[in-house]
Design an enzyme around this catalytic site. Structure first.
Site, short mmCIF file in Angstrom:
data_model
loop_
_atom_site.label_atom_id
_atom_site.label_comp_id
_atom_site.label_asym_id
_atom_site.label_seq_id
_atom_site.Cartn_x
_atom_site.Cartn_y
_atom_site.Cartn_z
N ARG A 10 57.87 10.49 -47.82
CA ARG A 10 56.83 11.48 -47.56
C ARG A 10 55.77 10.97 -46.58
O ARG A 10 55.20 9.89 -46.77
CB ARG A 10 56.16 11.90 -48.86
CG ARG A 10 55.13 13.01 -48.70
CD ARG A 10 54.41 13.27 -50.00
NE ARG A 10 55.31 13.80 -51.01
CZ ARG A 10 55.21 13.52 -52.31
NH1 ARG A 10 54.28 12.70 -52.73
NH2 ARG A 10 56.05 14.05 -53.16
N HIS B 194 49.83 -2.58 -56.04
CA HIS B 194 51.10 -1.95 -55.73
C HIS B 194 52.30 -2.62 -56.38
O HIS B 194 53.40 -2.06 -56.39
CB HIS B 194 51.28 -1.93 -54.20
CG HIS B 194 52.32 -0.99 -53.70
ND1 HIS B 194 53.52 -1.40 -53.16
CD2 HIS B 194 52.34 0.37 -53.65
CE1 HIS B 194 54.23 -0.36 -52.80
NE2 HIS B 194 53.54 0.74 -53.09
N ARG C 145 59.08 2.65 -45.81
CA ARG C 145 57.91 2.84 -44.95
C ARG C 145 57.73 1.56 -44.14
O ARG C 145 57.39 0.52 -44.70
CB ARG C 145 56.65 3.10 -45.77
CG ARG C 145 56.70 4.32 -46.68
CD ARG C 145 55.34 4.57 -47.30
NE ARG C 145 55.40 5.53 -48.40
CZ ARG C 145 55.40 6.85 -48.24
NH1 ARG C 145 55.36 7.36 -47.04
NH2 ARG C 145 55.45 7.65 -49.30
N ARG D 148 47.60 1.59 -62.09
CA ARG D 148 46.59 1.83 -61.07
C ARG D 148 46.15 3.29 -61.02
O ARG D 148 44.97 3.59 -60.98
CB ARG D 148 47.15 1.44 -59.70
CG ARG D 148 46.15 1.62 -58.55
CD ARG D 148 46.86 1.58 -57.21
NE ARG D 148 47.54 2.83 -56.92
CZ ARG D 148 48.57 2.94 -56.10
NH1 ARG D 148 49.08 1.87 -55.53
NH2 ARG D 148 49.13 4.12 -55.87
N TYR E 30 48.00 -4.31 -49.48
CA TYR E 30 48.59 -3.95 -50.77
C TYR E 30 48.99 -5.21 -51.50
O TYR E 30 49.51 -6.14 -50.90
CB TYR E 30 49.86 -3.10 -50.58
CG TYR E 30 49.68 -1.70 -50.05
CD1 TYR E 30 48.50 -1.29 -49.44
CD2 TYR E 30 50.71 -0.77 -50.15
CE1 TYR E 30 48.36 0.00 -48.94
CE2 TYR E 30 50.58 0.52 -49.65
CZ TYR E 30 49.39 0.89 -49.05
OH TYR E 30 49.27 2.16 -48.57
N HIS F 241 64.54 4.08 -52.52
CA HIS F 241 63.23 3.46 -52.62
C HIS F 241 63.34 1.95 -52.85
O HIS F 241 62.33 1.25 -52.83
CB HIS F 241 62.45 4.13 -53.76
CG HIS F 241 60.98 3.84 -53.75
ND1 HIS F 241 60.36 3.09 -54.73
CD2 HIS F 241 60.00 4.20 -52.89
CE1 HIS F 241 59.08 3.00 -54.48
NE2 HIS F 241 58.82 3.67 -53.37
#
Length: 692
Positions: free
Chosen positions: A412, A599, A382, A571, A475, A442
């Site tokens: 996504r 995160h 991302r 979290r 984050y 990822h």
């Protein structure tokens, strides 16, 4: 010869029943909603948290709700999810929405009005205000509206997911003498959802109107010669998780683009309507979208509170926001003209957002401008639509460097942006790879190869978070810069795997999913259990966003029952119940909800004299362990290990302001402050970094 010592005996394993994942996720959204109710949070930040919850719920329904809704259809297979579980989740979702609107009406609106910010409905507008709204409607809104009267030639129009619409019931006959009593009006998405009135109409007050109230006040004007009998606003949410058969797709990029074209028109999963909607209109909508009554959400107030993000921008009052925090430039890079030179002296840890993402950009910028840098390789998951980092990669290509980018185009809700950047880079000569069929990439890696006097030397950046400067400001994540040959050689081999999918040699330091990460973690959990059984020190501390992998959870339960002290900083969704006597009483689960989104992923294991501390891109979910390319890597530098333990683990375990502890009955309870001015972990970190 030493006598044989019998191996310690494991206690009998007592099984536990997992917490429902989706229920746990809704509980997390409720914890976020709590911030909208806190008096110590600035007013517009409370508004922001309310809007965040609305957005979170949208995504929850788009991704998680489809299976539950299918169960309500007559032809559905009822063995996928127990009806009781379905009913419980539906009830929890309805309660959360009701609580959300209670917070809006009972807490947020009165607080806004006390501060002089008024969202004025039509019935409370003065004559002058009504005249201004009428002029605005005629000038800016009406030209964009086109009601559709329903009849055999004009069927119910396609309604996009999360779009705002009106359904209207009309009396009288149309221009052709026919009775078609229902019309649909779509509200264009390019209209602002809230409009500020001129200062001349509000004085010292800030006055605003929602676009839905503007349209609602002038609906009759759109149906000349007809009478509006009744109407309601509605909004449908659709299943939006793309499903692409990658093995059958000849071109993944083309298949994904085709999927994106239809994403907003998938299966309906939720219907939000004005609470005063009549049974006639309501039943018609439920039939149209083939939804059961359990998927209906009557809304007492404006639909879609995500629009409140626009209110924050419209007001623009710093006194009602968090005090500005300016992240420091990473202290490990200060005082060095060259980052490459600094990394030859030792590793550097970056702690975002307390330290700025500028350190990562500076590393890449130096690589782009250095004539001795030959190759740059990076993964992209991302990165956003407007990315300085991607612009630097473009410059690297233009300067003649070999640039390889592994773009995960299945990330996504970021598919469109990632496709855009992939095509942009590919068009100027970068080598763009789309990862591995059937897996999401990822892992977060950036590798620079530089010609030096002793040959090619590599420099790497690994991260727990995305290469996105915007989210890096909100984050909490950890970045790791190194020139260690054992680590950088591993990174090179992982890039080779992603580009040509050939087998790679045994890695020196990196642990890679889906091949070995889950097994590695299970082995370390077992080591701690063995240590505890033999009377040695044993401790596990894990910080992740979600814990849902059943193998890992089962191993943690066994370790806890063997005597290991376990702290889990989770979290969001956590399926492992904590503090159940005789079962998980040595396991503590804590969730931190703060100003920044937690995160970072950190795994710490102590088994007697053995100890390892890992950073990772992976949460403890089955998909991360088996269906994604993920990395974990050990931190060997003693100073960096101590810094991570203190800042990222101990501060959070000591938090008495923003922490919630999971109870044996499945409830999350806010940790009681030890003092009126108790400081949360994030506030403590901001203060610490301000002082450096």
């Amino acid at each position: 010869m030493a006598a044989n010592v019998p191996a310690p005996q494991r206690p009998t394993h007592v099984p536990v029943e997992w917490v429902d994942r989706d229920r746990s996720l809704l509980d997390f959204h409720a914890r976020v909603l709590h911030w909208a109710q806190r008096d110590d949070v600035p007013l517009l930040e409370r508004v922001r948290y309310l809007a965040i919850v609305a957005g979170n719920l949208d995504e929850f329904f788009e991704v998680r709700a489809a299976l539950y809704v299918r169960l309500c259809e007559p032809q559905a297979a009822l063995d996928a999810i127990e009806p009781a579980a379905q009913a419980a989740l539906s009830a929890a979702a309805h309660r959360l929405v009701e609580e959300q609107y209670a917070v809006y009406h009972d807490r947020i609106v009165p607080a806004l009005e006390q501060a002089g910010i008024h969202i004025i409905p039509h019935r409370k507008r003065s004559a002058a205000q009504k005249r201004w709204v009428k002029a605005y409607f005629d000038r800016e809104v009406r030209p964009l509206l086109l009601p559709i009267g329903l009849d055999p030639a004009h069927p119910f129009p396609q309604v996009a997911s999360r779009s705002l619409n009106f359904i209207v019931r009309l009396a009288g006959k149309d221009a052709f003498g026919r009775v078609n009593e229902v019309a649909i009006l779509k509200v264009p998405k390019n209209l602002p959802r809230i409009v500020r009135l001129p200062k001349s109409l509000g004085g010292k007050r800030i006055l605003a109107v929602t676009i839905s109230s503007v349209i609602r006040a002038h609906l009759p004007e759109l149906f000349t010669g007809r009478t509006v009998v009744e109407f309601a606003q509605f909004r449908v949410t659709r299943h939006s998780d793309l499903s692409i058969d990658e093995a059958d797709a000849r071109n993944l990029r083309t298949a994904l683009r085709q999927g994106l074209e239809h994403r907003n028109y998938g299966q309906s999963v939720r219907l939000e309507v004005s609470a005063d909607c009549s049974p006639f209109l309501l039943q018609g909508l439920l039939r149209q979208f083939a939804l059961p009554a359990s998927a209906l959400y009557p809304i007492r107030g404006p639909l879609n509170l995500v629009w409140m993000h626009e209110l924050i921008a419209l007001v623009q009052q710093p006194r009602w926001l968090f005090p500005h925090y300016e992240p420091t430039f990473p202290r490990g890079l200060l005082g060095h003209a060259s980052i490459f030179e600094r990394l030859r002296a030792g590793d550097v840890l970056l702690h975002h957002p307390f330290e700025s993402f500028d350190g990562v950009l500076a590393f890449l910028r130096e690589a782009v401008s250095d004539p001795d840098v030959l190759v740059i390789k990076q993964t992209i998951y991302r990165t956003g639509t407007d990315s300085a980092l991607m612009e630097l990669l473009r410059q690297a290509v233009q300067r003649g460097k070999e640039v390889t980018v592994v773009v995960e185009i299945k990330a996504r809700f970021d598919e469109e942006a990632n496709l855009h950047w992939a095509e942009q880079l590919e068009s100027i000569g970068a080598l763009v790879v789309y990862g591995v069929v059937g897996l999401k990439t990822h892992a977060k890696m950036l590798l620079v190869s530089r010609r030096e006097s002793r040959g090619i030397r590599r420099y790497a950046h690994l991260s727990t978070g995305n290469y996105n400067p915007r989210t890096a400001a909100g984050y909490t994540d950890l970045g790791y810069l190194t020139s260690r040959p054992d680590v950088t050689a591993d990174v090179e081999n992982v890039f080779a795997l992603l580009s040509n999918q050939s087998r790679i040699p045994k890695l020196n330091k990196l642990i890679l999913a889906p091949f070995s990460l889950q097994r590695y973690l299970l082995e370390w959990i077992d080591r701690t259990a063995q240590a505890a059984l033999s009377g040695r020190a044993a401790r596990i501390i894990v910080k992740v966003n979600a814990l849902t992998d059943e193998k890992l959870m089962d191993a943690l339960v066994r370790a806890g029952q063997a005597g290991v002290g376990i702290d889990l900083l989770v979290r969001g969704a956590c399926m492992l119940p904590a503090q159940i006597p005789g079962k998980t009483d040595r396991i503590r689960v804590r969730s931190i909800v703060g100003r920044f989104l937690e995160h970072s992923r950190i795994f710490s294991f102590l088994a007697g004299e053995e100890e390892v501390l890992l950073l990772s891109s992976a949460d403890w979910m089955n998909r991360n362990m088996l269906r994604r390319v993920e990395l974990a890597w050990p931190i060997d530098d003693p100073a960096l290990r101590e810094r991570i333990r203190q800042e990222c683990l101990q501060y959070y375990l000591d938090d008495r302001a923003d922490a919630w502890d999971l109870q044996g009955d499945g409830r999350y309870v806010p940790v009681q402050a030890s003092a009126p001015d108790a400081e949360g972990a994030q506030a403590k970190l901001m203060a610490t970094y301000r002082a450096t």
